[in-house]
Structure formats: structure tokens, C-alpha cells
Write a protein that holds these residues in place. Structure first.
Motif, short mmCIF file in Angstrom:
data_model
loop_
_atom_site.label_atom_id
_atom_site.label_comp_id
_atom_site.label_asym_id
_atom_site.label_seq_id
_atom_site.Cartn_x
_atom_site.Cartn_y
_atom_site.Cartn_z
N TRP A 384 0.41 -3.42 -5.57
CA TRP A 384 1.47 -4.43 -5.50
C TRP A 384 2.76 -3.89 -4.88
O TRP A 384 3.49 -4.63 -4.23
CB TRP A 384 1.78 -4.97 -6.90
CG TRP A 384 0.82 -6.00 -7.40
CD1 TRP A 384 -0.36 -5.77 -8.06
CD2 TRP A 384 0.95 -7.42 -7.29
NE1 TRP A 384 -0.96 -6.97 -8.37
CE2 TRP A 384 -0.18 -8.00 -7.92
CE3 TRP A 384 1.90 -8.27 -6.73
CZ2 TRP A 384 -0.39 -9.38 -8.00
CZ3 TRP A 384 1.71 -9.65 -6.81
CH2 TRP A 384 0.58 -10.19 -7.43
N GLN A 387 8.18 -3.01 -8.26
CA GLN A 387 8.71 -4.24 -8.84
C GLN A 387 10.17 -4.41 -8.47
O GLN A 387 10.98 -3.48 -8.52
CB GLN A 387 8.57 -4.20 -10.37
CG GLN A 387 9.06 -5.47 -11.05
CD GLN A 387 8.93 -5.39 -12.55
OE1 GLN A 387 8.00 -4.78 -13.07
NE2 GLN A 387 9.86 -6.02 -13.26
N ASP A 390 8.97 -5.24 -3.88
CA ASP A 390 7.79 -5.77 -3.21
C ASP A 390 7.18 -6.95 -3.95
O ASP A 390 6.39 -7.69 -3.37
CB ASP A 390 6.74 -4.67 -3.08
CG ASP A 390 7.30 -3.44 -2.38
OD1 ASP A 390 8.09 -3.60 -1.44
OD2 ASP A 390 6.96 -2.31 -2.78
N TYR A 391 7.50 -7.11 -5.21
CA TYR A 391 7.02 -8.25 -5.98
C TYR A 391 7.95 -8.48 -7.16
O TYR A 391 8.77 -7.62 -7.51
CB TYR A 391 5.57 -8.03 -6.46
CG TYR A 391 5.43 -7.01 -7.56
CD1 TYR A 391 5.32 -7.42 -8.90
CD2 TYR A 391 5.40 -5.65 -7.30
CE1 TYR A 391 5.18 -6.48 -9.92
CE2 TYR A 391 5.25 -4.71 -8.31
CZ TYR A 391 5.15 -5.13 -9.62
OH TYR A 391 5.02 -4.21 -10.63
N ARG A 400 5.30 -12.94 -5.43
CA ARG A 400 6.17 -12.44 -4.37
C ARG A 400 7.01 -13.59 -3.82
O ARG A 400 6.58 -14.75 -3.80
CB ARG A 400 5.35 -11.82 -3.24
CG ARG A 400 4.58 -10.58 -3.65
CD ARG A 400 3.79 -9.98 -2.51
NE ARG A 400 2.80 -10.91 -1.97
CZ ARG A 400 1.91 -10.60 -1.03
NH1 ARG A 400 1.91 -9.38 -0.51
NH2 ARG A 400 1.05 -11.49 -0.60
N THR A 401 8.20 -13.26 -3.40
CA THR A 401 9.06 -14.24 -2.75
C THR A 401 8.59 -14.43 -1.31
O THR A 401 7.83 -13.59 -0.78
CB THR A 401 10.52 -13.76 -2.73
OG1 THR A 401 10.61 -12.59 -1.89
CG2 THR A 401 11.01 -13.42 -4.14
N GLN A 404 9.28 -11.33 0.63
CA GLN A 404 8.37 -10.22 0.33
C GLN A 404 7.01 -10.44 0.98
O GLN A 404 6.38 -9.49 1.46
CB GLN A 404 8.24 -10.08 -1.19
CG GLN A 404 9.49 -9.53 -1.86
CD GLN A 404 9.46 -9.67 -3.37
OE1 GLN A 404 8.73 -10.50 -3.93
NE2 GLN A 404 10.29 -8.88 -4.05
N ARG A 405 6.55 -11.68 1.00
CA ARG A 405 5.27 -11.97 1.66
C ARG A 405 5.36 -11.72 3.16
O ARG A 405 4.41 -11.21 3.77
CB ARG A 405 4.85 -13.41 1.38
CG ARG A 405 4.56 -13.69 -0.07
CD ARG A 405 4.17 -15.14 -0.30
NE ARG A 405 4.23 -15.45 -1.73
CZ ARG A 405 4.92 -16.44 -2.25
NH1 ARG A 405 5.63 -17.25 -1.46
NH2 ARG A 405 4.91 -16.64 -3.55
N PRO A 441 -2.21 -8.65 -4.81
CA PRO A 441 -1.68 -9.99 -4.55
C PRO A 441 -2.71 -10.97 -4.00
O PRO A 441 -2.66 -12.16 -4.29
CB PRO A 441 -0.57 -9.72 -3.53
CG PRO A 441 -0.16 -8.30 -3.77
CD PRO A 441 -1.42 -7.59 -4.16
N GLU A 447 -0.53 -16.81 -6.33
CA GLU A 447 0.13 -16.03 -5.29
C GLU A 447 -0.64 -16.13 -3.98
O GLU A 447 -0.05 -16.21 -2.90
CB GLU A 447 0.25 -14.57 -5.72
CG GLU A 447 0.75 -13.61 -4.65
CD GLU A 447 2.11 -13.98 -4.08
OE1 GLU A 447 2.37 -13.67 -2.91
OE2 GLU A 447 2.92 -14.59 -4.82
N SER A 451 1.08 -17.73 -0.76
CA SER A 451 1.32 -16.80 0.34
C SER A 451 0.80 -17.31 1.68
O SER A 451 1.13 -16.76 2.72
CB SER A 451 0.67 -15.44 0.05
OG SER A 451 -0.75 -15.54 0.11
#
Length: 558
Positions: A384, A387, A390-391, A400-401, A404-405, A441, A447, A451
Motif C-alpha cells: 500500500w 499511510q 500513499d493511502y 486512496r485519494t 494518490q491514485r 489496493p 478502492e 480507482s
């Protein structure tokens, strides 16, 4: 005629990656990583190993696939350096694998750690691992407990490599699809009204119509290079309703080759027809893997038969270019009357993953290092990321935002923020962690869907699906012996010689048959089949059948 799992290759490569990583993790696993998780489910990064338990060492590592060099300040490698201590000097494959292996074996020039390979195992290049795991690697022992017997080499009874994929715990959610299929670009599907081809004729009709409107596109692509010749060799078995058993089809626990059967002839005759129509890339049968990936990454290929993981790097390049419409959806084409069997349950990647060579000075230290990374905290970091960077975590669930994706889809970003080259071949947790989150992910259901790009969600909606796996029938439990492609033929044996001969014949005759004038196809095919009959293929079939019986006896639940 094999299937291998997830061996990523990037389009831009370097011959050797030498990283002065100081990784340690050579203390007993109970001391190696001591990070904690908060009650809310948030994860802290793995804690450093106590310095007085560390014996600094530089380990050489050979990976039998090419990779692109990560940046010197890659944050995950830096974390490993800061929190463990072992320096890794990594060499990646350049050129032909078999040639490289031959040179290594002839000179006994082995790295401390190497990716598993039947040829290296037969040459005695690896040390047995079962006693090392029993004594020094409790995390690995626990991880592999359910597949312990399957990991053993049938000839010696020893374990030589730590399978890098498909040991599951908790719940496994199949969202993406990495297996075999006849793929078409999403833009093609959209323009053609989202068809669902079920036969070769329907599939190639779509390609023909689209290429007529877009003549600069490449119609159909395939690959016939090195061990990655399965895009050319494997389609007949799937079209006929069989799973991927490599060079054989298995019915009632009895294997036979199919290269000389009508199911093969039908497929290659169809390729001969579409070649005559100008729908096939004439370079396909002589190009190497990098050239193949470059064509995928160009966005010019309408369709191909392949396993998704094999062209994944080309597709990831398209994603990084925001060419989502040029990425692919797979379809399970069938001959009339055949029952679909493309999608299988993930199988153990036997004799792949990392092994410890006979040249390693301290195998105990190496197994302790690998064991130290098999904790949930390290696995979360490796899969991942970090924290908050990255997530994120909300109500105990990882997500993930959008930002971040987007980064995770960027190959350049990954070179500075992921440890893909090392981790791809490492033992890894798959399924779910003890907190219920998916191990990566891509298999976290919400997610995964969130994503997806809007174009991807549009395609899924058009087909009334939520995941790419739904384009293929849900598989039944694998037969206990499955897959036959993972059976070791043993170098120098009659079975190995026969298989090599049949592969050589395929490389020689299939391009001739496909590229021949349609009126000449029958003559070329007859010559090909005649040569197969002289190849001692029975020795190959006998070895496969002997090992199928051995697996049924030794792998079945008792």
C-alpha cells in the motif's frame, strides 16, 4: 508453453541495477519488526531492528526479468535501508534468459539470491530451504503452511524457491483479470457499440471493421519470443474449453499434446486467413518482447491474444499517458460446443520467487532477512505504501485519494516511491490482513472501483459489470494436479528434449503456416504435423502424466 505469474517488465530498461541499499533484517523475526497498529486501524511504519542484533552484509541479487532503475532516493528502499540494514546489489536480466542462465551455470557465477528457475534448480544452484525455514523463519513457515508439500521439488523432495504469488489468507476478491483472453481496445468496443464477441469470426470481424476505418492501426498482435511464446501457442486449448495446462490438454486426468490436433489447426488456419486480409502484424512472429510492449504502449494495436500480466507494462504506459481508451478488455472466445475455461483460481507459482544460491556465504542471514519482511506492517508498506502519503484510513478501511491514485498510475512516480523490482519476486501476503483490509489496493473492492477512470467505469456499465474479472466465467476449484505447465521436465531428459524439439518446430512452422499463401497452408501444416510425430512427444506426455499422478497422490487432502 508455460504460464508464469506477474513478471513485470518496463519498456525502458537498464542492464544492471546496483543499489547501495543497507537492508538488514537478519535478526530473529520476533525482533526484526516491532511496529504497532492503532485501535482505529491505522498503521505505523515498520520499526527499526535493534542494531545489536544486526550483522551488516551486502547481498547480490539476480532477477530474471528486466526492470527500470529506481531513483537513488526511492523512499521505500530508503526505509528498508534505515530500518533493516542489508545492502542489495541487484542485477536484472538483459537479453535472452536461456543464454544468460547457460553462462551462469557454466561458470557457477551465482548471486546470493536468485529468482527460481527449473534450469538453475537442475544445475544444483540453490540450497534446500526447508530446514532454514523451520529453524529461522517462523513468518515464512506460517505463510507457506498450507502449500508446504506443493513447494517441494518432486525429484529431491527439497524446497528451493519461495513462491512469490498465490498463497492466500482471509478473503480473496478477484477484481482485475490477469489471465488469458482475446483482448480488444476499449475505444474499439465503444465505437463498435460494445459488442461481446464469442467466436473467432466475430472477434476478427470487429478488428476488420475497425481497421477499415482506422488503417494506421495494427489489427492483431501476438508474440513468439523466448519463453514468452504462449501468446502464440496457447490459444487452441482455451478455444477448445480447456484451462492453461501449457503444452497439453488434460481430460479425465490424462494429458496429451494438442499442437498436432485439429483444435490447433483451426486456429492457425484462421490466423493465415486474417494475415491474407492484412489484419495481422507481420512483424509479430519475429519481434522481441520489448518491441511487442512498445507497440502496445503506442496505442496502435487493436487486439491480441495474451495473458494480461504479460502486456501489463505496455498498458501501464498507456495509463500514464492518459490513453485509457487504448487499454484493453479480454473476451473468452470459444469453438462451437466448447465450455469456457479461461479464468482459473490462482495457482502457486512453484519454483519461482527467490531462492538462496550455493554461493551465498550466510544462508541463515538471508532467510532471516526475507522472513523479517513477512509481517503485516512490512507487507502493508510494500503493497500500500506509507499511510498519509500513499493511502488513507477511514473507519479502519484503507483507501486512496484521487491524487494518490493518479500517482500510483505514474511509472515515473513509482520509480521513486515503490520497490517493485524487489517485491515482485518476494514472498507476499495476498487476500486480506487481520484487520479486514485487502492486501493491496487492487483487490480492495471499493478502492478498486473508485480507482477506475471514468472511461473504465463507462465500459463496465455498458456490459453491466463491476470488475474486469466478470467478463470471464467464475472458475471451479482447480484440479489438485493443476497446472500441468508447472511440471519440471528435467534438463537432459527425453521429455525435456522432446518438448524443446516441439517448441523449435512450432517456432519454425507456425510462422510459415500463418504467413503462407492460403492455398499453401495445408501443405505447411501437414509437414509440421509430420515433424511432430517424429519428435518423441510420447516421452513428454509420459512425464506429464507421471507427475499428474504423483501430484494427485501427494497433494490431495488426506
Amino acid at each position: 508453453m508455460v504460464k508464469k505469474i506477474k513478471r513485470p517488465v518496463l519498456a525502458t530498461m537498464v542492464p544492471v541495477l546496483a543499489l547501495g541499499l543497507t537492508l538488514t533484517g537478519c535478526a530473529d523475526s520476533k525482533d526484526a519488526v516491532n511496529s504497532t497498529s492503532s485501535p482505529s486501524g491505522s498503521q505505523t511504519t515498520p520499526a527499526a531492528t535493534q542494531s545489536n542484533a544486526i550483522k551488516p552484509v551486502t547481498l547480490s541479487l539476480f532477477i530474471d526479468s528486466p526492470y527500470q532503475q529506481p531513483t537513488p532516493d526511492n523512499k521505500i528502499y530508503k526505509m528498508i535501508k534505515d530500518k533493516t540494514g542489508v545492502s542489495l546489489k541487484m542485477e536484472f536480466l538483459v537479453g535472452d534468459l536461456q543464454q544468460k542462465l547457460g553462462v551462469m551455470i557454466a561458470g557457477g557465477d551465482y548471486a546470493d539470491i536468485m529468482t527460481g528457475n527449473d534450469k538453475l534448480i537442475a544445475a544444483g544452484a540453490f540450497v534446500p530451504l526447508e530446514d532454514l525455514i523451520d529453524k529461522y523463519a517462523p513468518n515464512l513457515k506460517k505463510h507457506y503452511a498450507s502449500v508446504w508439500n506443493q513447494m517441494k521439488d518432486p525429484a529431491s523432495g527439497h524446497i528451493y524457491a519461495l513462491p512469490n504469488y498465490n498463497v492466500f489468507s482471509g478473503q480473496f476478491n478477484e477484481t482485475a483479470y490477469e489471465g488469458p483472453g482475446f483482448y480488444l481496445q476499449k475505444d474499439v468496443l465503444k465505437e463498435m457499440g460494445y459488442p461481446s464477441p464469442k467466436t473467432l469470426d466475430e472477434y476478427f470481424d470487429i478488428i476488420a471493421k475497425y481497421k477499415a476505418k482506422h488503417p494506421d492501426m495494427i489489427g492483431f498482435e501476438t508474440l513468439n519470443f523466448d519463453w514468452r511464446n504462449f501468446p502464440l501457442l496457447n490459444p487452441p486449448e482455451h478455444l477448445a474449453g480447456h484451462p492453461n495446462d501449457g503444452g497439453v490438454i488434460v481430460e479425465n486426468e490424462k494429458a496429451q499434446i494438442f499442437a498436432d490436433k485439429d483444435i490447433a489447426k483451426t486456429y492457425y488456419k484462421k490466423l493465415n486467413e486474417i494475415n491474407a486480409q492484412g489484419l495481422m502484424d507481420r512483424e509479430a512472429l519475429v519481434q522481441n518482447y520489448d518491441q511487442y510492449l512498445a507497440k502496445i504502449a503506442s496505442g496502435r494495436v487493436i487486439g491480441m491474444f495474451d495473458q494480461h500480466w504479460n502486456f501489463g507494462d505496455g498498458e501501464r504506459s498507456l495509463i500514464s499517458q492518459n490513453k485509457i481508451g487504448s487499454t484493453y478488455v479480454g473476451f473468452p472466445l470459444l469453438y462451437p460446443g466448447a465450455k469456457e475455461y479461461y479464468r482459473d483460481r490462482p495457482v502457486l507459482n512453484i519454483n519461482r520467487g527467490y531462492g538462496i544460491s550455493t554461493k551465498a556465504k550466510d544462508p541463515v542471514q538471508i532467510i532471516k532477512f526475507l522472513d523479517s519482511l513477512m509481517t503485516e506492517d512490512w507487507q502493508k508498506t510494500l503493497q500500500w505504501g506509507i499511510q498519509g502519503e500513499d493511502y488513507m484510513v477511514k473507519d479502519g478501511k484503507f483507501y486512496r485519494t484521487p491524487e494518490q491514485r493518479a500517482k500510483a498510475d505514474d511509472n515515473t512516480w513509482k520509480l521513486a516511491n515503490k520497490a517493485e523490482a524487489f517485491f515482485a519476486n518476494s514472498p507476499k501476503m495476498q487476500g486480506t490482513y487481520s484487520d479486514g483490509n485487502a492486501t493491496d489496493p487492487g483487490t480492495q473492492p471499493q478502492e478498486f472501483y473508485d480507482s477506475l477512470k471514468p472511461q473504465d467505469q463507462e465500459v463496465l456499465k455498458a456490459y453491466n459489470h463491476k470488475t474486469w474479472a466478470e467478463f470471464f466465467k467464475t472458475p471451479a476449484e482447480n484440479p489438485v494436479y493443476y497446472p500441468a505447465w508447472s511440471i519440471d521436465l528435467i534438463d537432459g531428459s527425453p521429455a525435456k528434449v522432446a518438448n524443446t524439439k516441439m517448441t523449435d518446430l512450432a517456432v519454425k512452422y507456425l510462422p510459415r503456416a500463418i504467413l503462407a499463401k492460403p492455398d499453401d497452408f495445408e501443405g505447411v501444416w501437414k509437414e509440421y504435423v509430420d515433424q511432430i510425430s517424429k519428435s518423441n512427444f510420447k516421452a513428454y506426455e509420459d512425464r506429464i502424466n507421471d507427475q499428474i499422478n504423483w501430484r494427485i497422490k501427494n497433494w490431495s487432502s488426506k
